[in-house]
Scaffold this active site. Structure first.
Site, PDB file in Angstrom:
ATOM      1  N   LYS A  13      82.973  42.542  28.855  1.00 29.16           N
ATOM      2  CA  LYS A  13      82.919  41.960  27.510  1.00 29.16           C
ATOM      3  C   LYS A  13      81.729  42.487  26.720  1.00 29.16           C
ATOM      4  O   LYS A  13      81.854  42.835  25.548  1.00 29.16           O
ATOM      5  CB  LYS A  13      82.841  40.429  27.607  1.00 29.16           C
ATOM      6  CG  LYS A  13      84.017  39.798  28.309  1.00 29.16           C
ATOM      7  CD  LYS A  13      83.934  38.279  28.304  1.00 29.16           C
ATOM      8  CE  LYS A  13      82.717  37.742  29.050  1.00 29.16           C
ATOM      9  NZ  LYS A  13      82.761  38.047  30.490  1.00 29.16           N
ATOM     10  N   ARG A  88      82.770  28.800  26.668  1.00 28.36           N
ATOM     11  CA  ARG A  88      83.010  28.877  28.113  1.00 28.36           C
ATOM     12  C   ARG A  88      84.003  27.830  28.597  1.00 28.36           C
ATOM     13  O   ARG A  88      84.419  27.874  29.755  1.00 28.36           O
ATOM     14  CB  ARG A  88      81.685  28.713  28.879  1.00 28.36           C
ATOM     15  CG  ARG A  88      80.721  29.861  28.679  1.00 28.36           C
ATOM     16  CD  ARG A  88      79.452  29.642  29.456  1.00 28.36           C
ATOM     17  NE  ARG A  88      78.490  30.707  29.243  1.00 28.36           N
ATOM     18  CZ  ARG A  88      78.428  31.816  29.955  1.00 28.36           C
ATOM     19  NH1 ARG A  88      79.295  32.017  30.925  1.00 28.36           N
ATOM     20  NH2 ARG A  88      77.521  32.736  29.693  1.00 28.36           N
ATOM     21  N   ARG A 127      75.242  46.617  40.879  1.00 25.31           N
ATOM     22  CA  ARG A 127      74.270  46.744  39.790  1.00 25.31           C
ATOM     23  C   ARG A 127      72.839  46.601  40.314  1.00 25.31           C
ATOM     24  O   ARG A 127      72.561  45.776  41.181  1.00 25.31           O
ATOM     25  CB  ARG A 127      74.522  45.684  38.705  1.00 25.31           C
ATOM     26  CG  ARG A 127      75.831  45.896  37.993  1.00 25.31           C
ATOM     27  CD  ARG A 127      75.946  45.126  36.693  1.00 25.31           C
ATOM     28  NE  ARG A 127      75.799  43.683  36.824  1.00 25.31           N
ATOM     29  CZ  ARG A 127      76.282  42.826  35.944  1.00 25.31           C
ATOM     30  NH1 ARG A 127      76.940  43.272  34.881  1.00 25.31           N
ATOM     31  NH2 ARG A 127      76.110  41.534  36.110  1.00 25.31           N
ATOM     32  N   ARG A 155      69.854  41.589  41.027  1.00 27.92           N
ATOM     33  CA  ARG A 155      69.710  40.212  40.578  1.00 27.92           C
ATOM     34  C   ARG A 155      70.413  39.276  41.548  1.00 27.92           C
ATOM     35  O   ARG A 155      71.453  39.617  42.112  1.00 27.92           O
ATOM     36  CB  ARG A 155      70.313  40.046  39.183  1.00 27.92           C
ATOM     37  CG  ARG A 155      69.481  40.607  38.072  1.00 27.92           C
ATOM     38  CD  ARG A 155      70.145  40.517  36.717  1.00 27.92           C
ATOM     39  NE  ARG A 155      71.160  39.487  36.582  1.00 27.92           N
ATOM     40  CZ  ARG A 155      71.809  39.226  35.452  1.00 27.92           C
ATOM     41  NH1 ARG A 155      71.549  39.942  34.368  1.00 27.92           N
ATOM     42  NH2 ARG A 155      72.727  38.289  35.390  1.00 27.92           N
ATOM     43  N   ARG A 166      80.978  32.659  41.068  1.00 24.73           N
ATOM     44  CA  ARG A 166      81.046  32.682  39.603  1.00 24.73           C
ATOM     45  C   ARG A 166      82.487  32.899  39.136  1.00 24.73           C
ATOM     46  O   ARG A 166      82.913  32.341  38.114  1.00 24.73           O
ATOM     47  CB  ARG A 166      80.145  33.780  39.046  1.00 24.73           C
ATOM     48  CG  ARG A 166      78.650  33.506  39.218  1.00 24.73           C
ATOM     49  CD  ARG A 166      77.809  34.681  38.794  1.00 24.73           C
ATOM     50  NE  ARG A 166      77.886  34.932  37.360  1.00 24.73           N
ATOM     51  CZ  ARG A 166      77.398  36.020  36.778  1.00 24.73           C
ATOM     52  NH1 ARG A 166      76.825  36.967  37.493  1.00 24.73           N
ATOM     53  NH2 ARG A 166      77.491  36.165  35.469  1.00 24.73           N
TER      54      ARG A 166
END
Length: 210
Positions: A13, A88, A127, A155, A166
């Protein structure tokens, strides 16, 4: 045009929204970025949010909506905005609809980026972030230069187990927004977000008639 980009964490996104800003001439509104900026700048809402976060609590929908209201009041958002990762849930969608109605606006379209869970896990768990510059790399698709790689970190929310959790939260809370907007009569465009960035962007523009 007021546009919502929907999709699971890691669906692309932010990347697609940033590219689309040039086409639509409208800013990308990501509430996470706005929240960090408000805290850093010490705005009244930022101070409220910092107090909540320092107490280990989630920032309320009212504070987030206030940040969105402030952002929409800026001149560059007068003709529209690209909402990235907001709303959300259905409650936030209702609040956003009410806010836009106050401004004589409405959501014109929703784009849903559909990406398989395993592809998202591969994207996010690979990542790595340079803590000195904030630049994000990927161990496979965009490796950091050797002199930077040693200091890059993963992270905590990019760890595989966390990413899968998530995704479950997304399915429970955010995925129902696709049907919510369909029932509200808002055009919903579903795109395969697992393809190369430029292919997705081209399809996105076609879907929006741009």
């Amino acid at each position: 045009m007021d546009l919502i980009l929907l999709g699971a964490p890691g669906a692309g996104k932010g990347t697609q929204g940033a590219l689309l800003t040039k086409t639509l001439g409208a800013p990308k509104i990501a509430t996470g970025d706005m929240l960090r900026d408000a805290v850093r700048q010490g705005t009244p809402l930022g101070l409220q949010a910092k107090a909540v976060m320092d107490a280990g609590q989630l920032v309320s929908d009212d504070i987030v909506l206030g940040l969105v209201r402030e952002r929409l009041s800026r001149p560059d958002a007068a003709a529209g905005a690209i909402f990235d990762g907001y709303p959300r849930n259905v409650a936030q969608a209702a609040s956003l609809d009410a806010l836009l109605a106050e401004l004589g606006r409405r959501i014109d379209a929703v784009v849903y980026l559909d990406v398989h869970d395993d592809a998202i896990v591969e994207r996010m768990s690979g990542r790595r972030t340079d803590p000195e510059t904030g630049t994000v790399y990927h161990v496979v698709h965009n490796p950091a230069p050797d002199e930077i790689a040693a200091r890059c970190v993963q992270r905590a929310d990019d760890a595989e187990a966390t990413v899968r959790e998530r995704l479950e939260v997304y399915r429970r809370s955010t995925a129902p927004l696709v049907e919510h907007y369909r029932q509200a009569g808002v055009p919903v465009h579903t795109l395969d977000g697992g393809r190369p960035i430029d292919e997705v962007q081209a399809d996105l523009r076609r879907a929006l008639g741009r």
